[in-house]
Design an enzyme around this catalytic site. Structure first.
Site, PDB file in Angstrom:
ATOM      1  N   GLY A   1       0.756  -1.129  -0.080  1.00 25.08           N
ATOM      2  CA  GLY A   1      -0.065  -0.141   0.105  1.00 25.08           C
ATOM      3  C   GLY A   1       0.883   1.258   0.003  1.00 25.08           C
ATOM      4  O   GLY A   1       1.893   1.387   0.646  1.00 25.08           O
TER       5      GLY A   1
ATOM      6  N   TYR B   1      11.029  -2.271   7.217  1.00 20.49           N
ATOM      7  CA  TYR B   1      11.079  -3.625   7.649  1.00 20.49           C
ATOM      8  C   TYR B   1      10.860  -3.877   8.864  1.00 20.49           C
ATOM      9  O   TYR B   1      11.699  -4.209   9.802  1.00 20.49           O
ATOM     10  CB  TYR B   1      12.402  -4.206   7.097  1.00 20.49           C
ATOM     11  CG  TYR B   1      12.815  -4.232   5.788  1.00 20.49           C
ATOM     12  CD1 TYR B   1      11.573  -4.297   4.370  1.00 20.49           C
ATOM     13  CD2 TYR B   1      14.071  -4.626   4.991  1.00 20.49           C
ATOM     14  CE1 TYR B   1      12.096  -4.238   3.135  1.00 20.49           C
ATOM     15  CE2 TYR B   1      14.079  -4.891   3.716  1.00 20.49           C
ATOM     16  CZ  TYR B   1      13.221  -4.567   2.802  1.00 20.49           C
ATOM     17  OH  TYR B   1      13.396  -4.796   1.578  1.00 20.49           O
TER      18      TYR B   1
HETATM   19  C1  LIG Z   1       5.253  -8.817   0.151  1.00 26.75           C
HETATM   20  C2  LIG Z   1       5.953  -7.405   0.752  1.00 26.75           C
HETATM   21  C3  LIG Z   1       6.838  -6.807  -0.218  1.00 26.75           C
HETATM   22  C4  LIG Z   1       7.529  -5.763   0.294  1.00 26.75           C
HETATM   23  N1  LIG Z   1       8.253  -5.129  -0.584  1.00 26.75           N
HETATM   24  C5  LIG Z   1       8.983  -3.967  -0.434  1.00 26.75           C
HETATM   25  C6  LIG Z   1       9.834  -3.329  -1.296  1.00 26.75           C
HETATM   26  O1  LIG Z   1      10.126  -3.709  -2.364  1.00 26.75           O
HETATM   27  N2  LIG Z   1      10.544  -2.074  -0.873  1.00 26.75           N
HETATM   28  C7  LIG Z   1      10.068  -1.627   0.542  1.00 26.75           C
HETATM   29  O2  LIG Z   1      10.410  -0.400   0.586  1.00 26.75           O
HETATM   30  N3  LIG Z   1       9.176  -1.976   1.218  1.00 26.75           N
HETATM   31  C8  LIG Z   1       8.822  -3.281   0.964  1.00 26.75           C
HETATM   32  N4  LIG Z   1       7.808  -4.018   1.740  1.00 26.75           N
HETATM   33  C9  LIG Z   1       7.472  -3.348   2.997  1.00 26.75           C
HETATM   34  C10 LIG Z   1       6.290  -2.190   2.751  1.00 26.75           C
HETATM   35  O3  LIG Z   1       7.118  -1.080   2.283  1.00 26.75           O
HETATM   36  C11 LIG Z   1       5.919  -1.753   4.117  1.00 26.75           C
HETATM   37  O4  LIG Z   1       5.492  -2.601   4.966  1.00 26.75           O
HETATM   38  C12 LIG Z   1       4.824  -0.358   4.286  1.00 26.75           C
HETATM   39  O5  LIG Z   1       4.902   0.076   5.330  1.00 26.75           O
HETATM   40  C13 LIG Z   1       3.641  -1.305   3.726  1.00 26.75           C
HETATM   41  O6  LIG Z   1       2.730  -0.303   3.465  1.00 26.75           O
HETATM   42  P1  LIG Z   1       1.100  -0.553   3.576  1.00 26.75           P
HETATM   43  O7  LIG Z   1       0.461   0.626   3.690  1.00 26.75           O
HETATM   44  O8  LIG Z   1       0.817  -1.735   2.764  1.00 26.75           O
HETATM   45  O9  LIG Z   1       1.108  -1.236   5.316  1.00 26.75           O
HETATM   46  P2  LIG Z   1       0.177  -1.071   6.294  1.00 26.75           P
HETATM   47  O10 LIG Z   1       0.311  -2.223   7.196  1.00 26.75           O
HETATM   48  O11 LIG Z   1      -1.131  -0.705   6.133  1.00 26.75           O
HETATM   49  O12 LIG Z   1       0.898   0.174   7.165  1.00 26.75           O
HETATM   50  C14 LIG Z   1       2.286   0.051   7.657  1.00 26.75           C
HETATM   51  C15 LIG Z   1       2.517   1.339   8.447  1.00 26.75           C
HETATM   52  O13 LIG Z   1       2.265   2.664   8.104  1.00 26.75           O
HETATM   53  C16 LIG Z   1       1.333   3.187   8.902  1.00 26.75           C
HETATM   54  N5  LIG Z   1       0.220   3.482   7.876  1.00 26.75           N
HETATM   55  C17 LIG Z   1      -0.488   2.972   6.857  1.00 26.75           C
HETATM   56  N6  LIG Z   1      -1.048   3.770   6.076  1.00 26.75           N
HETATM   57  C18 LIG Z   1      -1.249   5.119   6.484  1.00 26.75           C
HETATM   58  C19 LIG Z   1      -1.846   6.181   6.453  1.00 26.75           C
HETATM   59  N7  LIG Z   1      -2.737   6.543   5.419  1.00 26.75           N
HETATM   60  N8  LIG Z   1      -1.476   7.293   7.222  1.00 26.75           N
HETATM   61  C20 LIG Z   1      -0.909   7.238   8.131  1.00 26.75           C
HETATM   62  N9  LIG Z   1       0.059   6.229   8.430  1.00 26.75           N
HETATM   63  C21 LIG Z   1      -0.414   4.760   7.553  1.00 26.75           C
HETATM   64  C22 LIG Z   1       0.491   1.887   9.745  1.00 26.75           C
HETATM   65  O14 LIG Z   1      -0.347   2.439  10.892  1.00 26.75           O
HETATM   66  C23 LIG Z   1       1.779   1.370   9.892  1.00 26.75           C
HETATM   67  O15 LIG Z   1       2.329   1.892  10.810  1.00 26.75           O
HETATM   68  C24 LIG Z   1       7.269  -5.119   1.641  1.00 26.75           C
HETATM   69  C25 LIG Z   1       6.416  -5.902   2.256  1.00 26.75           C
HETATM   70  C26 LIG Z   1       5.820  -6.894   1.972  1.00 26.75           C
HETATM   71  C27 LIG Z   1       4.641  -7.619   2.947  1.00 26.75           C
END
Ligand SMILES: Cc1cc2nc3c(=O)[nH]c(=O)nc-3n(C[C@H](O)[C@H](O)[C@H](O)COP(=O)(O)OP(=O)(O)OC[C@H]3O[C@@H](n4cnc5c(N)ncnc54)[C@H](O)[C@@H]3O)c2cc1C
Ligand SMILES: *[C@@H]1O[C@H](CO)[C@@H](O)[C@H](O)[C@H]1NC(C)=O
Ligand SMILES: *[C@@H]1O[C@H](CO)[C@@H](O)[C@H](O)[C@H]1NC(C)=O
Length: 534
Positions: A174, A468
């Protein structure tokens, strides 16, 4: 004395009132109404556990099976806003009712902290905020926080075959968590991080106000480009500047066993990978394998080159001969197909798959990170390979640094891991067995490898990458955030940028509405000082 008994009484009353999900729901309904949200909207955006869709909404964005078991703490309610006013109301009501608010966009947090808490909590789930507006006239896009990286890549590709964005490799990540945590991808040596291309943002602050870059000011705008959104506000959207990609790029994936010089190749990788042409990014996977009943480690080199295979080969032949890259290993394709290649789709897959919001599978998993600043000697690599075989299932991923990353000062954004790093390590273990025993076993394995690596990685602090997420490196009690606890993980994630993040946090969210297990702490002393001065 009497006063404290009275306080205790109110405290227990408070706990009692908040104890049941029903009462949280009722309080939120009433508070949303006070914030002028129409009744019909309230009932369609608030989910209680009794709602038949609750489980489905909750599980839709769980990306670690460890937090999808019966013992996982569940939220009292889930709020699924469809307008800015809903987000503002959610923030104001959580603040007023003193309830812990967890913000979720793509749900990819490795420790699940966007949807799990050990206190009474509410999830603010941003999946309805997912529009993407690409404007080719000024090569920018407004992307809402609940959009996924794959959707972003697809919408850019629809408008231009020679533009892209230097964000992460996994298409279901996301935007909200990824960009606010300084997300990176396979163009980082050429273009740096996502946050190096963010030019505006829209957030809801701790007073429920909707702010853009101009109205939030440069301090807060700096903080939400890598300091983690969840400490500062709710990110509604980012405005990003697109980057140019050539019409044809080249990818490769080369596997090497120990007999095929895996160790020598990894050794040379460390000598050259941060100094190669910026158009070339190479990731190395080290994985324990069993072949002919013998346990060993396999090295896989995965590359993206922003150019054709002839130029790529001239670079690898002269500077990285141990890689042994040949013409048949190279696959030329448009950039969008390289996104699919890196996402492990086969070469017949249509880019439309990037619009799918469901990952193929979800594992039990644990991740950790490290940074390497001096090459690991051959003898070190040999003992590392042996250790990995001994430990069992844990793998490692090396991601090249250097290039553009070394040109951007550490204080430019909260993300401090810039010049001086050869590569970043991600430790990775996935499993499929359910239960506490399996969790303990694999988490213990990854901690063993992390501890083995200590002599080879950054020190004072032992640096870590916020995205991470790793709760092993320190947490605060229920996100209550004492400064000294926060400093432990804070300097690992942010080095000297931590102090500036604390100052900004203390100014924009003194009541610590936006908190979690690893949020930026409020500096209580300076707050007292400020109040005393008034
Ligand atoms: C399969 C996989 C592949 C990945 N590959 C990469 C990669 O290639 N490069 C890289 O840099 N990282 C990678 N990651 C890590 C990823 O960037 C982080 O986990 C990121 O924080 C995920 O964002 P999210 O919105 O999906 O997660 P969420 O779990 O929704 O949020 C992560 C954190 O951000 C906060 N947050 C989310 N949305 C908001 C918002 N709208 N406003 C304020 N705070 C918010 C949440 O409260 C939480 O603390 C990967 C993770 C996974 C599981
Ligand atoms: C979560 O668990 C439920 C019930 O066991 C299962 O149906 C669902 O697929 C799981 N989801 C994830 C993401 O693990
Ligand atoms: C697609 O993949 C198959 C199987 O890996 C391979 O034989 C074929 O050459 C590939 N096609 C292209 C265009 O790369």
């Amino acid at each position: 004395m009497k006063k404290s008994i009275l306080l205790l009484f109110f405290y227990f009353l408070h706990v009692f009132v908040l104890a049941s999900a029903d009462s949280v729901y009722d309080s939120f309904v009433q508070c949303f109404a006070e914030n002028k949200i129409p009744d019909a909207q309230i009932s369609s955006i608030l989910y209680t556990p009794e709602n038949p869709s609750f489980t489905n909404v909750l599980e839709s964005y769980v990306r670690n099976r460890r937090f999808n078991v019966s013992s996982t703490p569940k939220p009292s309610i889930i709020v699924t806003p469809t307008s800015e006013a809903h987000v503002s109301a959610a923030v104001l009501c959580a603040k007023k009712l003193g309830i812990h608010l967890k913000i979720r966009s793509g749900g990819h947090d490795y420790e699940g902290i966007s949807y799990v808490s050990d206190t009474t909590f509410v999830i603010l789930d941003m999946f309805n905020f997912r529009s993407i507006d690409v404007n080719m006239e000024d090569e920018t896009a407004w992307v809402q926080s609940g959009a996924m990286l794959g959707e972003l890549y697809y919408r850019i590709w629809e408008k231009s075959k020679v533009h892209g964005f230097p964000a992460g490799v996994c298409p279901t990540v996301g935007v909200g968590g990824h960009i606010s945590g300084a997300g990176y991808g396979n163009m980082l040596r050429k273009y740096g991080l996502t946050v190096d291309h963010v030019i505006d943002a829209q957030i809801v602050d701790s007073n429920g106000k909707v702010l853009d870059r101009e109205s939030m000011g440069e301090d807060l705008f700096w903080a939400i480009r890598g300091g983690g959104g969840a400490s500062f506000g709710v990110i509604l959207a980012y405005k990003i500047k697109l980057v140019q990609v050539p019409p044809i790029v080249t990818v490769f994936r080369l596997e090497k066993s120990v007999d095929e010089n895996a160790i020598e190749s990894v050794f040379q990788y460390q000598q050259v990978t941060d100094k190669l042409d910026n158009d070339l990014f190479i990731r190395v996977l080290l994985q324990p394998i069993t072949r002919n009943k013998k346990r060993s480690v396999r090295a896989t080199f995965i590359g993206l080159f922003l150019g054709d295979s002839a130029r790529l080969l001239s670079i690898t032949d002269s500077e990285f001969p141990k890689l042994g890259l040949t013409k048949p290993d190279c696959h030329e394709m448009p950039w969008i197909n390289s996104v699919l290649f890196w996402g492990n789709y086969d070469n017949k897959t249509s880019p439309r798959v990037l619009l799918s919001r469901k990952p193929d599978s979800v594992n039990f998993l644990k991740r950790k990170s490290d940074y390497v600043k001096t090459p690991i000697p051959i003898s070190g690599l040999e003992s590392l390979f042996q250790k990995m075989v001994e430990i069992g299932k844990v793998g490692m991923v090396f991601n090249s640094y250097g290039g553009r990353m070394s040109e951007i000062p550490e204080s430019e954004t909260p993300f401090p891991h810039r010049a001086g790093n050869i590569f970043k390590i991600q430790y990775s273990v996935n499993w499929n067995e359910e239960g506490e025993e399996a969790d303990k076993n694999y988490i213990d394995q990854i901690r063993q490898l992390y501890s083995f690596m200590e002599p080879f990685v950054s020190k004072n602090p032992r640096e870590a990458y916020l995205n991470y997420r790793d709760l092993d490196i320190g947490t605060t009690d229920n996100g209550k955030n004492s400064y000294s606890q926060g400093q432990v993980y804070g300097v690992k994630y942010f080095k000297s940028n931590f102090d500036r993040l604390v100052k900004i946090k203390t100014t924009v969210d003194p009541d610590n509405v936006f908190r979690n297990e690893q949020s930026i702490p409020v500096q209580v002393q300076s707050l007292r000082g400020r109040k005393a001065r008034k």
